[in-house]
Design a protein around this motif. Sequence first.
Motif, PDB file in Angstrom:
ATOM      1  N   LEU A   1     -17.727 115.563 116.144  1.00  0.00           N
ATOM      2  CA  LEU A   1     -17.849 115.913 117.575  1.00  0.00           C
ATOM      3  C   LEU A   1     -19.404 116.501 117.653  1.00  0.00           C
ATOM      4  O   LEU A   1     -20.415 116.094 118.392  1.00  0.00           O
TER       5      LEU A   1
ATOM      6  N   GLU B   1     -25.608 114.951 127.964  1.00  0.00           N
ATOM      7  CA  GLU B   1     -24.211 114.884 127.394  1.00  0.00           C
ATOM      8  C   GLU B   1     -23.166 114.942 128.207  1.00  0.00           C
ATOM      9  O   GLU B   1     -22.366 115.777 128.432  1.00  0.00           O
TER      10      GLU B   1
ATOM     11  N   ALA C   1     -22.034 113.537 117.080  1.00  0.00           N
ATOM     12  CA  ALA C   1     -22.334 112.856 118.591  1.00  0.00           C
ATOM     13  C   ALA C   1     -23.288 113.724 119.434  1.00  0.00           C
ATOM     14  O   ALA C   1     -24.120 113.009 119.886  1.00  0.00           O
ATOM     15  N   LYS C   2     -22.975 115.069 119.444  1.00  0.00           N
ATOM     16  CA  LYS C   2     -24.008 115.819 120.085  1.00  0.00           C
ATOM     17  C   LYS C   2     -25.379 116.077 119.546  1.00  0.00           C
ATOM     18  O   LYS C   2     -26.348 115.550 120.316  1.00  0.00           O
TER      19      LYS C   2
ATOM     20  N   MET D   1     -18.800 109.430 119.952  1.00  0.00           N
ATOM     21  CA  MET D   1     -17.713 110.135 119.179  1.00  0.00           C
ATOM     22  C   MET D   1     -16.913 108.910 118.600  1.00  0.00           C
ATOM     23  O   MET D   1     -16.410 109.156 117.321  1.00  0.00           O
TER      24      MET D   1
ATOM     25  N   LEU E   1     -27.051 112.395 120.726  1.00  0.00           N
ATOM     26  CA  LEU E   1     -27.192 112.525 122.063  1.00  0.00           C
ATOM     27  C   LEU E   1     -28.539 113.419 122.231  1.00  0.00           C
ATOM     28  O   LEU E   1     -29.542 113.040 123.058  1.00  0.00           O
TER      29      LEU E   1
ATOM     30  N   LYS F   1     -19.756 113.203 129.631  1.00  0.00           N
ATOM     31  CA  LYS F   1     -18.296 112.784 128.819  1.00  0.00           C
ATOM     32  C   LYS F   1     -18.264 111.455 128.785  1.00  0.00           C
ATOM     33  O   LYS F   1     -17.694 111.072 127.564  1.00  0.00           O
TER      34      LYS F   1
ATOM     35  N   LEU G   1     -20.408 110.939 125.386  1.00  0.00           N
ATOM     36  CA  LEU G   1     -19.815 111.749 124.465  1.00  0.00           C
ATOM     37  C   LEU G   1     -18.759 111.025 123.898  1.00  0.00           C
ATOM     38  O   LEU G   1     -18.645 111.023 122.393  1.00  0.00           O
ATOM     39  N   ASN G   2     -18.034 110.438 124.707  1.00  0.00           N
ATOM     40  CA  ASN G   2     -16.813 109.655 124.195  1.00  0.00           C
ATOM     41  C   ASN G   2     -17.240 108.263 123.520  1.00  0.00           C
ATOM     42  O   ASN G   2     -16.622 108.106 122.415  1.00  0.00           O
TER      43      ASN G   2
END
Length: 224
Positions: free
Chosen positions: A170, A184, A173-174, A193, A177, A186, A189-190
């Motif tokens: 996670l 960021e 992924a952050k 991820m 971005l 949803k 992020l998905n």
Amino acid sequence: MNRKLIKLLLALACFSLAACAVITVNVYFPEKAAKEAYKSLDDMLLKSGEKPATPAPAPGLPPAAPLDKPQSRLFDSLPEFSLVAQAFAADTDADAEALAVELSSMPEVLKAYDEMSKRLPRLNALFASGSVGISKQGLVVVPPSAKGKLGPQDEVLLAAENQSRKTVVLSMAKAILKLQKQKESKEALNLVMAKAAVTYADTKREAAQPGWWMQLQNDRWVQK
């Protein structure tokens, strides 16, 4: 009156369709840089970092000079390929370093690695015995080939280990971005991820020891 009502209904329908439209998220995922960043974090924070010392030269003797390896002259006439490869490698290294620095600045990542380091001896023993394997998301699970069930303590260990690994994925992924200056959301992020988990699994499979069970992306389990 009827025409106005019809226009109003059409306007409301168009608004509803626009509100329900699927927003396409387009984020570049630096796979090679992410993999190198994962490896760097493992080397720095998970492993002992101890490496065999380079033997010192005998007293009175200068250090041995590196041997010149014979080189083909095939690429002498094609320098542009070498320059392109070097530039690409430099960009990848820079991206990997930026990701590693960003991740290592996150308290949750440092905590996850600290906890994973404490579990490492027992976890490696479970891998070596074939009791657990690496899933295609990079998590630690019981493979189909395992005989018997894990004890309560080992089940707790696996749950904690997987939570730490999810934190790392996670955070990756952050970080991606953030470095790409992407919002960021949803959806974003998905999307990142999912790719970060696949790359994390690739990294763990490459670092696995011979005999460990691993799940490939096609769901097939193999022994390294």
